[in-house]
Write a protein that holds these residues in place. Structure first.
Motif, mmCIF file in Angstrom:
data_model
loop_
_atom_site.group_PDB
_atom_site.id
_atom_site.type_symbol
_atom_site.label_atom_id
_atom_site.label_comp_id
_atom_site.label_asym_id
_atom_site.label_seq_id
_atom_site.Cartn_x
_atom_site.Cartn_y
_atom_site.Cartn_z
ATOM 1 N N PHE A 116 0.818 -1.211 0.000
ATOM 2 C CA PHE A 116 0.000 0.000 0.000
ATOM 3 C C PHE A 116 0.854 1.264 0.000
ATOM 4 O O PHE A 116 0.417 2.317 -0.430
ATOM 5 C CB PHE A 116 -0.933 0.012 1.214
ATOM 6 C CG PHE A 116 -2.169 -0.812 1.038
ATOM 7 C CD1 PHE A 116 -2.342 -1.631 -0.065
ATOM 8 C CD2 PHE A 116 -3.194 -0.770 1.985
ATOM 9 C CE1 PHE A 116 -3.488 -2.397 -0.230
ATOM 10 C CE2 PHE A 116 -4.339 -1.525 1.825
ATOM 11 C CZ PHE A 116 -4.476 -2.338 0.722
ATOM 12 N N LEU A 117 2.112 1.119 0.497
ATOM 13 C CA LEU A 117 2.964 2.295 0.603
ATOM 14 C C LEU A 117 3.139 2.970 -0.745
ATOM 15 O O LEU A 117 3.040 4.188 -0.863
ATOM 16 C CB LEU A 117 4.331 1.894 1.163
ATOM 17 C CG LEU A 117 4.571 2.178 2.640
ATOM 18 C CD1 LEU A 117 6.003 1.884 2.989
ATOM 19 C CD2 LEU A 117 4.228 3.622 2.980
ATOM 20 N N LEU A 151 0.742 5.462 -2.200
ATOM 21 C CA LEU A 151 0.695 6.837 -1.698
ATOM 22 C C LEU A 151 1.286 7.824 -2.699
ATOM 23 O O LEU A 151 1.026 9.024 -2.614
ATOM 24 C CB LEU A 151 1.450 6.946 -0.372
ATOM 25 C CG LEU A 151 0.797 6.234 0.821
ATOM 26 C CD1 LEU A 151 1.609 6.470 2.074
ATOM 27 C CD2 LEU A 151 -0.623 6.749 1.014
ATOM 28 N N TYR A 177 -4.786 13.490 -2.650
ATOM 29 C CA TYR A 177 -4.183 14.826 -2.762
ATOM 30 C C TYR A 177 -4.926 15.654 -3.793
ATOM 31 O O TYR A 177 -5.229 16.823 -3.588
ATOM 32 C CB TYR A 177 -2.717 14.719 -3.156
ATOM 33 C CG TYR A 177 -1.996 13.619 -2.443
ATOM 34 C CD1 TYR A 177 -1.859 13.652 -1.057
ATOM 35 C CD2 TYR A 177 -1.472 12.534 -3.129
ATOM 36 C CE1 TYR A 177 -1.215 12.632 -0.392
ATOM 37 C CE2 TYR A 177 -0.834 11.514 -2.472
ATOM 38 C CZ TYR A 177 -0.708 11.559 -1.100
ATOM 39 O OH TYR A 177 -0.091 10.554 -0.441
ATOM 40 N N PHE A 197 -0.267 17.767 13.048
ATOM 41 C CA PHE A 197 -1.257 16.728 13.263
ATOM 42 C C PHE A 197 -2.652 17.155 12.813
ATOM 43 O O PHE A 197 -3.451 16.345 12.373
ATOM 44 C CB PHE A 197 -1.266 16.289 14.717
ATOM 45 C CG PHE A 197 -0.066 15.463 15.037
ATOM 46 C CD1 PHE A 197 0.045 14.182 14.510
ATOM 47 C CD2 PHE A 197 0.972 15.952 15.787
ATOM 48 C CE1 PHE A 197 1.161 13.414 14.765
ATOM 49 C CE2 PHE A 197 2.086 15.188 16.043
ATOM 50 C CZ PHE A 197 2.182 13.913 15.532
ATOM 51 N N LEU A 201 -2.722 16.342 9.281
ATOM 52 C CA LEU A 201 -2.967 14.914 9.057
ATOM 53 C C LEU A 201 -4.443 14.596 9.247
ATOM 54 O O LEU A 201 -5.056 13.919 8.427
ATOM 55 C CB LEU A 201 -2.108 14.087 10.008
ATOM 56 C CG LEU A 201 -0.642 13.987 9.585
ATOM 57 C CD1 LEU A 201 0.167 13.272 10.644
ATOM 58 C CD2 LEU A 201 -0.528 13.234 8.253
ATOM 59 N N PHE A 252 -7.235 12.869 6.743
ATOM 60 C CA PHE A 252 -8.066 11.695 7.026
ATOM 61 C C PHE A 252 -9.537 12.015 6.865
ATOM 62 O O PHE A 252 -10.245 11.393 6.081
ATOM 63 C CB PHE A 252 -7.829 11.177 8.441
ATOM 64 C CG PHE A 252 -6.391 10.977 8.721
ATOM 65 C CD1 PHE A 252 -5.546 10.514 7.714
ATOM 66 C CD2 PHE A 252 -5.847 11.279 9.955
ATOM 67 C CE1 PHE A 252 -4.202 10.356 7.949
ATOM 68 C CE2 PHE A 252 -4.511 11.120 10.184
ATOM 69 C CZ PHE A 252 -3.685 10.658 9.191
ATOM 70 N N THR A 271 -4.057 4.106 4.548
ATOM 71 C CA THR A 271 -2.611 3.915 4.632
ATOM 72 C C THR A 271 -1.936 5.113 5.287
ATOM 73 O O THR A 271 -1.088 4.963 6.179
ATOM 74 C CB THR A 271 -2.048 3.701 3.219
ATOM 75 O OG1 THR A 271 -2.848 2.746 2.544
ATOM 76 C CG2 THR A 271 -0.621 3.223 3.281
ATOM 77 N N LEU A 272 -2.325 6.294 4.846
ATOM 78 C CA LEU A 272 -1.776 7.509 5.456
ATOM 79 C C LEU A 272 -2.021 7.516 6.956
ATOM 80 O O LEU A 272 -1.127 7.851 7.749
ATOM 81 C CB LEU A 272 -2.458 8.735 4.855
ATOM 82 C CG LEU A 272 -1.718 9.492 3.766
ATOM 83 C CD1 LEU A 272 -2.524 10.691 3.341
ATOM 84 C CD2 LEU A 272 -0.355 9.948 4.287
ATOM 85 N N ALA A 273 -3.237 7.164 7.361
ATOM 86 C CA ALA A 273 -3.576 7.193 8.784
ATOM 87 C C ALA A 273 -2.645 6.293 9.569
ATOM 88 O O ALA A 273 -2.060 6.699 10.579
ATOM 89 C CB ALA A 273 -5.028 6.779 8.993
ATOM 90 N N TYR A 314 0.363 4.871 8.741
ATOM 91 C CA TYR A 314 1.789 5.200 8.728
ATOM 92 C C TYR A 314 2.092 6.488 9.482
ATOM 93 O O TYR A 314 3.080 6.579 10.194
ATOM 94 C CB TYR A 314 2.311 5.250 7.295
ATOM 95 C CG TYR A 314 2.582 3.866 6.765
ATOM 96 C CD1 TYR A 314 3.774 3.208 7.066
ATOM 97 C CD2 TYR A 314 1.644 3.190 6.012
ATOM 98 C CE1 TYR A 314 4.025 1.931 6.607
ATOM 99 C CE2 TYR A 314 1.869 1.897 5.560
ATOM 100 C CZ TYR A 314 3.069 1.275 5.856
ATOM 101 O OH TYR A 314 3.308 0.009 5.420
ATOM 102 N N SER A 315 1.223 7.496 9.351
ATOM 103 C CA SER A 315 1.534 8.726 10.081
ATOM 104 C C SER A 315 1.338 8.527 11.580
ATOM 105 O O SER A 315 2.029 9.141 12.391
ATOM 106 C CB SER A 315 0.683 9.878 9.563
ATOM 107 O OG SER A 315 -0.669 9.593 9.765
#
Lengths: 344, 344, 344, 344, 344
Positions: free
Chosen positions: B18-19, B22, B30, B281, B284, B288, C245-247, C249-250
């Motif tokens: 999955f990385l 991104l 994005y 954060f 982030l 999400f 995935t972002l959630a 890993y971050s």
């Protein structure tokens, strides 16, 4: 009538397509929530005025203690969980009900393809079968929708609307006299299947397959009408609805006290708190939770009078017109067969 | 066009598959989130500059109080719950819609297997039935997809594209004049079933089973078109969408104030807090929650213009070509029967 | 190959049957998580060493502030909710895909029961129909599984494997030349249905029912192949996968800083904290959340190379052998009818 | 009997339609919860009196410590999650059970359309088939509903009610003697299918299609009866029910102590707490959680004696009367075919 | 054998019907949890004694620090979420498996209605078809249930039990020699369908419809057996099970330390805490979480040896006896047709 907005959200560009949905009134959260909101704000400011103007210092202390108590314990009410699970069930049932709505198109296609004859006899047979389907469907709708009930309060109104003939009405009345206890939406279906059997005997239907297909379809149609009645009859259990309603209303009853701006809040805690007079975030919460509950309220009976409810009267007219079109005007009439443009 | 990535995640080795997802732009979070993100950051830094540069000490205290208030109460908004349940419903409907898309392959297989004759008459019959199916499907698609509507804005464009012949268009226009209120996607299906009935009479179809099979399949095809229109017409109730949108946007409106770096934060609490200038954060969180909402926005209408939307124009071409291939070129033509290599 | 463990958990006695599952390597969480875990621990201890050994007192204070910030705000990331809902969707799709895998057994039973004749002609017909089914299925599998693609990189490899004959390959090549854009997995199904129709004409099939049954089944088979391709083509929307995935890993990027053992933690809070060097509970969290994500990674494409993925190559061989067994060797051959032991 | 309230919530106006549902008694949360509530309040006030009146200072301190302990740790019990998931499962099964209830209408429509003859023989055949269906259904209901069991405690009561004739009862008794272990609800279905086969042989049924349709429908009917018995036999696993029950009851056992109003609460915390004597919010919580559990209790067996349970005795009468109406009185009798009012 | 309790919860009166379920042992949470509970308590009290009796003051401080650490961070483990989603999946699969269990009743009804003849030949045909179904089903059960495997460890045991005849066993052995890799549960179904085809040729079956119906039903039966094997073969992915198991066990490993009663707890926090010696609420938590996990453990393989597992051996006997009853003793035998008591 259903509030449709899919066309406006076909693409998610710029700031997203949901933002503009916030500025609609019909079927909106604001339209559903405002009476409760006014009540909430009215009570809030009455208490606020009482606290700031009327009470003496001693009484203010008591008021503050009650407010603190409400603030601390209000969060014990597990409102978002219970709403989430409840609304999931209601939304599931709502869509199942839409899918159970009977449309006459299938039967019309089968009738048109199977029952032959451009003569008067053939036409009467095809039209009568479709009329009986629409009649059965409308009788079913009067049981579940107040709007259709208003339009057809008695069998006489069916006669007037042309869905029922006088001699047919007498038979139904007769059966009703013998056995009044149960609904009779299956009577027109029985009639229709008798007509199909006779049409086969008289050679209007070519083969046994077609008879089976039409009777299966009639029976499926009756089943869907019955399912709609079941959904209407057996609601989400009352207890569940009451639990959810109690949770939401008592949460905001507590919030009226708990979100008051206190002169002297909890000692040593957030004494730098600002006094905004209007409890902004509590109002937002009110929109979310009360709005969520209103989602359930407007979906729990999808055939009522809400903005977002399905208009069954429209369906009655549509089904009648379209099925007549299919079995009569368009019957066995297809354009001349011609080569298409890629013929090679 | 659908963004497909299954091939890249076929095996979960090393740091996981999955990385690498991104680092994609098309159909990515994005691409969907950046305008909102810029707006958020712009407002954030304007307020930040205001606070650090413009305000005097007295005003700074008020600013800090408001910021603290937003920080404390912003968490009362039950955003993850409401999003989780809402997105579940939207994703469920999204996949149901994909499964409702009608494909002509079944009908083509049945037509090819049942309607005999390599002569011109036989070919015209088979091709016309398939053309009518594609026509009905395309008429349905113009109602639900802006992209297909753009390609076929009027019946004339159907004629131009070869899906409709001039004489057929006249009939549809005629019916439209008589009864304009309801959609007419069932007309080509009625025609097709009339052709089937006639083909049976003229002996082009060998047995009654085949007639039943094809008419059943035509009816199922019509049902799927109708279901797609229902999904388009009856969206997730507006109230629910508004509640969710309000929740997310007001959460971040509060976060703009609440995540400011304060010189003098809450007394006695975390006075050792560091000033990172950028609220890492909160950003982030923005990704999400806003990303989650964008999932819903791009799936709520799967036939629009988003990167991840299904390209119905492609399907129109594909279905027409493949069904002609099946019923015409490949018709009743199988390779010579030969023993296979394990024959024993 | 699927990791099967149902046999080991048939009874829940003593300390329960799940405990022993923890000590497996194949298909286990450890095997999936260890590279990420090493990276996490490596970074953690590098930073830890930096903090304890390299930095001076002033810099340590900054490090501590950043660590506190990460610790406080890391919990704002709503990781368990978003994972729960996402994994639910992925697991649902995973099982739906398994259920869509086409098996040839049904067709073989119908073919064996309906197509008569122990002579060469009869045998060739039955074997060829089954071979075409296996061919269509294998062509479908090459599109969704890298392992099957590796085994059958081109049509020549099908010929070599005996699934395709030379003359058949030429026809497919021909069609491919004419219309290259779309997949051709339906070609063998068309052939098979043509053979069935001819077999009926030549009297190899006794009645029309059997023709209908086999063609229905062939069509269903083709539908399942098509569904598998749809699942492969239309993945869970990329945005959703990226958000999750972002959630995760971050969250752990923040945890690397946030779970450092600080000499001087938050003032007045838990200054009696012990320094265990290894952040035990953060490691456990890493196992849970990262493991949960890996569940999704390994299920999102169930036909890849993971330990837990389904081996489609095995299925190709199995289906071919078993269908030949059914339609050829076992054909119309049942043991002599004898009275059973309870005959009375 | 089901508590139906859909008619009252057809439109969501003013303060919403759920509010008025709070003032109902039948099938309400109050009716279900009050005994537990009285027990809870009784214990609460006993302990409260003990604390305020009986205990000396030393003992009060111990009491306060226990109360604090209960208050702090009571929240560790994950009650809303476990209830949410459990109730979801129970509600799902509840509705599945309703959908499995067999109705005789389908069979009656098919029997009426297929089995000819207004003579005595024809009528006896049609009536007997329907009677056998009702008999099978009622035998099934006696196994799952205590109310139906009470009405039909033995086969003799079936004879009395006219569902079973004396000679039929003897056959069932005979079979029961031979093989007592398993239920016999399939016997009347076997009889009915034998009658259908004979009716075909004697020419009472016109074609083989009708035989197949009726026997399929009889078999489906038997399947639904069997499914109901399965639902009754295989409940939600006992462990799950126990876990949920334990969670709720122990939560409130802790709450009895934890919500006591203490003279000297936790030091430095909320020493300005007010003493309201009645623990208002704990009572509300009691309504929510206990009410949620009662939802499960009353739905887990939907054919019992609860207010909200489905009245199967009613269904027995209804099915018998309506199916006799359909196959006998209404048989093959449709109103004269006449032109409708839009004839053009 | 399934633990059935629906009869006890038919009505929700007084204190509710779930309370009495707490006092059951068979299939109960206590029976499943006690070994883990003893282990937990044993370790807890060993550590408790160590702390109170053995350690000196210095060591006590370290113990307390570790305990505080466990207490603070143990709550980071997201145990209820992960359990809720996991158990949902397992319960869903559990019920799907029950619904996939094949019952022979449908086939028996069709065989009894379609295959004529009270002579020896007719009886042998009907009995043999049913025996083959039971044989196929039992072969399938030996693959998924250790209990059935124990009863039928080899084909010889099938012969002994009368399900298989000696000559049939030889054929299966023969096929097994040729192709050992795959299961052979479809062999008896192939035989049965061959018998049906022959019976049609020999005139034992009246019409083609009946042939199609029986062969369809046989094929469906085979499909259900295959589905059961799939469920057994493809478990819930091992990773998911491991993640959940790790979460629960590590949670309670932390709780052993974290719930110790400390002499000197966290400074300034709850120093008025009482020492109850037994950690009451942690025990309750243990019951909930561990019980929830045990729900999954006992449902993940519903055909094992647990109290709550389904007894497939019972089903083997039941299906054999009932199908013989239906196709042989009850065959084509219905009570004399008589007027019922409402004849009018």
């Amino acid at each position: 009538m259903t509030v449709s907005y899919t066309g406006e959200v076909s693409t998610c560009k710029g700031f997203g397509c949901f933002l503009k949905l916030l500025f609609r009134w019909r079927g909106s959260i604001y339209k559903l929530v405002w009476p409760d909101l006014f009540l909430f704000l009215g009570t809030f400011f009455s208490l606020s005025t009482l606290y700031r103007v009327v009470l003496d210092e001693e009484q203010k202390r008591v008021f503050e203690k009650i407010s603190n108590y409400c603030r601390n314990y209000g969060n014990l009410i597990p409102i978002s969980f219970i709403l989430g699970f409840y609304v999931s069930i209601v939304v599931g049932r709502w869509w199942d009900q839409y899918k159970s709505i009977p449309w006459t198109d299938s039967i019309a296609v089968f009738v048109s393809a199977s029952i032959q004859g451009q003569d008067e006899k053939g036409r009467v047979i095809r039209r009568t079968i479709m009329r009986y389907c629409c009649l059965s469907m409308t009788m079913c709708f009067t049981m579940i929708s107040p709007r259709v009930k208003k339009r057809f309060p008695s069998l006489d109104h069916f006669v007037e609307a042309g869905l029922l003939l006088e001699n047919e009405k007498e038979i139904i009345d007769e059966v009703n006299r013998k056995c009044a206890a149960y609904h009779k939406i299956w009577i027109p279906i029985i009639w229709a299947s008798s007509i199909v059997t006779r049409a086969r005997k008289e050679g209007k239907i070519r083969d046994d397959f077609a008879v089976k297909t039409i009777i299966d379809e009639l029976n499926k149609f009756r089943g869907q009408c019955g399912l709609l009645i079941s959904y209407d009859w057996i609601s989400v259990p009352l207890v569940y609805t009451q639990v959810v309603t109690l949770a939401v209303y008592s949460y905001f009853a507590a919030a009226i006290m708990g979100s008051q701006w206190l002169v002297k809040p909890l000692k040593g805690d957030n004494d730098e708190e600002i006094d905004l007079i209007i409890p902004v975030f509590t109002l937002l919460q009110f929109f979310f939770y009360m709005g969520w509950l209103k989602v359930a309220e407007s979906l729990v009976n999808p055939f009522g009078d809400d903005d977002d409810d399905f208009e069954l009267n429209w369906l009655v007219d549509r089904n009648l017109q379209v099925s007549y079109l299919i079995v009569d005007e368009m019957h066995h009439d297809h354009p001349e067969l011609m080569k298409d443009q890629w013929w090679g």
